[in-house]
Write an enzyme that holds these catalytic residues in place. Structure first.
Site, PDB file in Angstrom:
ATOM      1  N   SER A 125      12.021  34.449  27.378  1.00  0.00           N
ATOM      2  CA  SER A 125      10.635  34.582  27.381  1.00  0.00           C
ATOM      3  C   SER A 125      10.222  33.042  27.801  1.00  0.00           C
ATOM      4  O   SER A 125      10.727  31.742  27.736  1.00  0.00           O
ATOM      5  CB  SER A 125      10.444  34.304  25.745  1.00  0.00           C
ATOM      6  OG  SER A 125       9.054  34.130  25.394  1.00  0.00           O
ATOM      7  N   TYR A 150      11.853  31.524  16.275  1.00  0.00           N
ATOM      8  CA  TYR A 150      11.939  32.871  17.454  1.00  0.00           C
ATOM      9  C   TYR A 150      12.236  32.258  18.901  1.00  0.00           C
ATOM     10  O   TYR A 150      12.988  32.464  19.519  1.00  0.00           O
ATOM     11  CB  TYR A 150      10.647  33.817  17.430  1.00  0.00           C
ATOM     12  CG  TYR A 150      10.480  34.279  18.652  1.00  0.00           C
ATOM     13  CD1 TYR A 150      11.405  35.701  18.841  1.00  0.00           C
ATOM     14  CD2 TYR A 150       9.501  33.989  19.686  1.00  0.00           C
ATOM     15  CE1 TYR A 150      11.110  36.147  20.078  1.00  0.00           C
ATOM     16  CE2 TYR A 150       9.396  34.471  20.845  1.00  0.00           C
ATOM     17  CZ  TYR A 150      10.248  35.688  20.957  1.00  0.00           C
ATOM     18  OH  TYR A 150      10.216  36.297  22.195  1.00  0.00           O
ATOM     19  N   LYS A 154      15.350  32.129  21.517  1.00  0.00           N
ATOM     20  CA  LYS A 154      15.473  32.281  22.887  1.00  0.00           C
ATOM     21  C   LYS A 154      16.340  31.048  23.823  1.00  0.00           C
ATOM     22  O   LYS A 154      16.879  31.300  24.602  1.00  0.00           O
ATOM     23  CB  LYS A 154      14.146  32.628  23.612  1.00  0.00           C
ATOM     24  CG  LYS A 154      13.537  33.745  23.215  1.00  0.00           C
ATOM     25  CD  LYS A 154      14.622  35.374  23.390  1.00  0.00           C
ATOM     26  CE  LYS A 154      13.763  36.354  23.053  1.00  0.00           C
ATOM     27  NZ  LYS A 154      14.646  37.600  23.074  1.00  0.00           N
TER      28      LYS A 154
HETATM   29  N1  UFG Z   1      -4.555  36.425  19.840  1.00  0.00           N
HETATM   30  C1  UFG Z   1      -5.873  36.443  19.108  1.00  0.00           C
HETATM   31  N2  UFG Z   1      -5.942  37.423  18.384  1.00  0.00           N
HETATM   32  C2  UFG Z   1      -5.048  38.365  17.865  1.00  0.00           C
HETATM   33  C3  UFG Z   1      -3.712  38.212  18.578  1.00  0.00           C
HETATM   34  C4  UFG Z   1      -3.641  37.025  19.533  1.00  0.00           C
HETATM   35  O1  UFG Z   1      -6.880  35.759  19.521  1.00  0.00           O
HETATM   36  O2  UFG Z   1      -5.306  38.979  16.931  1.00  0.00           O
HETATM   37  C5  UFG Z   1      -4.655  35.404  21.093  1.00  0.00           C
HETATM   38  C6  UFG Z   1      -3.194  34.408  20.643  1.00  0.00           C
HETATM   39  O3  UFG Z   1      -3.961  33.289  20.022  1.00  0.00           O
HETATM   40  C7  UFG Z   1      -2.958  34.059  22.049  1.00  0.00           C
HETATM   41  C8  UFG Z   1      -3.070  35.478  22.852  1.00  0.00           C
HETATM   42  O4  UFG Z   1      -4.112  36.319  22.033  1.00  0.00           O
HETATM   43  O5  UFG Z   1      -3.724  33.031  22.564  1.00  0.00           O
HETATM   44  C9  UFG Z   1      -1.803  36.275  23.127  1.00  0.00           C
HETATM   45  O6  UFG Z   1      -1.083  36.370  21.908  1.00  0.00           O
HETATM   46  P1  UFG Z   1      -0.051  37.284  21.687  1.00  0.00           P
HETATM   47  O7  UFG Z   1       0.447  37.133  20.183  1.00  0.00           O
HETATM   48  O8  UFG Z   1      -0.476  38.562  22.297  1.00  0.00           O
HETATM   49  O9  UFG Z   1       1.094  36.684  22.648  1.00  0.00           O
HETATM   50  P2  UFG Z   1       1.695  35.207  22.587  1.00  0.00           P
HETATM   51  O10 UFG Z   1       1.630  34.561  23.906  1.00  0.00           O
HETATM   52  O11 UFG Z   1       1.424  34.473  21.358  1.00  0.00           O
HETATM   53  O12 UFG Z   1       3.035  35.734  22.443  1.00  0.00           O
HETATM   54  C10 UFG Z   1       3.799  36.482  23.220  1.00  0.00           C
HETATM   55  C11 UFG Z   1       5.063  37.292  22.624  1.00  0.00           C
HETATM   56  C12 UFG Z   1       6.071  36.413  22.103  1.00  0.00           C
HETATM   57  C13 UFG Z   1       6.391  35.494  23.414  1.00  0.00           C
HETATM   58  C14 UFG Z   1       5.282  34.678  23.960  1.00  0.00           C
HETATM   59  C15 UFG Z   1       5.538  33.970  25.085  1.00  0.00           C
HETATM   60  O13 UFG Z   1       4.819  37.708  21.466  1.00  0.00           O
HETATM   61  O14 UFG Z   1       7.365  37.363  21.660  1.00  0.00           O
HETATM   62  O15 UFG Z   1       4.312  35.725  24.324  1.00  0.00           O
HETATM   63  O16 UFG Z   1       4.460  33.026  25.173  1.00  0.00           O
HETATM   64  F1  UFG Z   1       7.386  34.595  23.218  1.00  0.00           F
END
Ligand code: UFG
Length: 339
Positions: A125, A150, A154
């Site tokens: 990731s 998590y 990785k």
């Molecule tokens: N977000 C919101 N509201 C929500 C959910 C997410 O504003 O209800 C925002 C988060 O703050 C972030 C963006 O949307 O800025 C993306 O969030 P995600 O949770 O979809 O994805 P992440 O980038 O946090 O995490 C994902 C995967 C992980 C991985 C990671 C790598 O879930 O497994 O990408 O960056 F490791």
């Protein structure tokens, strides 16, 4: 025909990869314990591929069952998807993450060794980079202390695989560092269906659009980005799935024992831009509010994918809107009522 063991093959990325493996003439053998997926996925995969698919309900921490599967099939390579992936949950339940994500990798590698299977493609990731100094981030960026257990699983998994390469000249691995997979198969037969309330942005958006959730909370709009919301590299899950096929082709053509590749589009999109893409393809005005920042979020990250383009001969085809369109069609297929 090459038999590829696909752990977590009923999961979101795993299921899309099974389709691409079959399309490219590989024979996938699925192992999944359905802890974050559903056996119905297998039925839909079989419908989509118009054939039966070998599958086992098993936990990758179960050395005995894994050995039986390796004994039954002449496996030539492995893709290891099976892992827990909720960042927040990993903070509250670290041991669950260490046991499952690291334990299952070790068990799998031991069984692979015993059966003389020496190639593995691993689901890593972009989380391994934390907040990079330079964007787009390339594969040789510094690996920072992880933001969550998590993320640490990785990093440790990558190190374990590198150590195995070092210890055994026959052992070879490709580490694919995924950016943010979204979207679904255009057939709407497979897609992302997290159990319970989604942690990730896109399923939360589509479930809100469908009325399963009242409103989306944007986690912070005071970041140092153009519109104040976080930036990610959202990649269509089919493009990501295809990278796994390319990884096996790379392993066949190359003699290197280790390949590390970013799999992202090379473009960053903010949370607001992602919402806008959804509104455009669905014609729906999304209900959302601005909330607090989420702990552990990096401000912005997107990939340099030059290495994957040049060495893996891979490229992302789908746009953010394509991915949103497919995610929305999948959501509509799930119906108005939450299962
Ligand atoms: N977000 C919101 N509201 C929500 C959910 C997410 O504003 O209800 C925002 C988060 O703050 C972030 C963006 O949307 O800025 C993306 O969030 P995600 O949770 O979809 O994805 P992440 O980038 O946090 O995490 C994902 C995967 C992980 C991985 C990671 C790598 O879930 O497994 O990408 O960056 F490791």
């Amino acid at each position: 025909m090459h038999k590829i063991l696909v752990t977590g093959g009923a999961g979101y990325i795993g299921s899309h990869t099974v389709v691409e493996l079959i399309n490219s003439g590989f024979e996938p053998i699925i192992v999944d314990n359905y802890s974050n997926s559903n056996p119905l996925v297998i039925q839909n995969l079989e419908k989509l591929c118009n054939r039966s698919i070998t599958h086992y309900e098993a936990d990758c921490n179960d050395e005995k069952v894994l050995s039986e599967i390796f004994n039954e099939h002449n496996i030539s390579g492995v893709i290891h998807f099976a892992a827990y992936k909720a960042v927040g949950e990993s903070v509250s339940e670290p041991l669950k993450y260490y046991e499952n994500n690291i334990g299952s990798l070790i068990t799998l590698l031991k069984v692979m060794n015993r059966f003389d299977v020496s190639t593995i493609v691993f689901s890593s990731s972009c989380t391994v980079y934390g907040q990079p100094d330079q964007l787009p981030v390339s594969e040789n960026a510094v690996i920072r202390p992880a933001n969550s257990p998590y993320g640490y699983t990785k990093q440790v998994s990558e190190t374990i695989l590198q150590d195995c390469v070092h210890a055994n000249p026959k052992f070879r691995t490709v580490l694919l560092r995924y950016f943010n997979p979204i979207g679904a198969h255009p057939s709407s037969l497979i897609g992302e269906l997290p159990i319970g309330i989604p942690n990730n942005l896109v399923p939360f958006i589509t479930q809100t659009g469908a009325g399963w959730r009242n409103e989306l909370t944007i986690f912070g709009d005071d970041y140092n980005t153009s519109d104040g919301t976080c930036i990610r590299d959202y990649i269509h899950v089919i493009d990501l799935a295809k990278a796994h096929v390319k990884a096996f082709e790379w392993l066949e053509k190359n003699t290197d024992s280790i390949g590390v590749f970013n799999i992202g589009t090379g473009n960053g999109s903010s949370v607001l831009q992602t919402i806008q893409a959804f509104e455009k393809v669905s014609g729906i005005k999304l209900a959302y509010k601005i909330g607090n920042r989420r702990e552990g979020d990096v401000e912005q990250i997107w990939a340099s994918n030059d290495k994957a383009v040049n060495e893996l001969n891979w490229k992302a085809i789908y746009s953010l809107e394509d991915a949103m369109d497919h995610a929305w069609k999948w959501q509509l297929k799930l119906g108005e009522k939450q299962p």
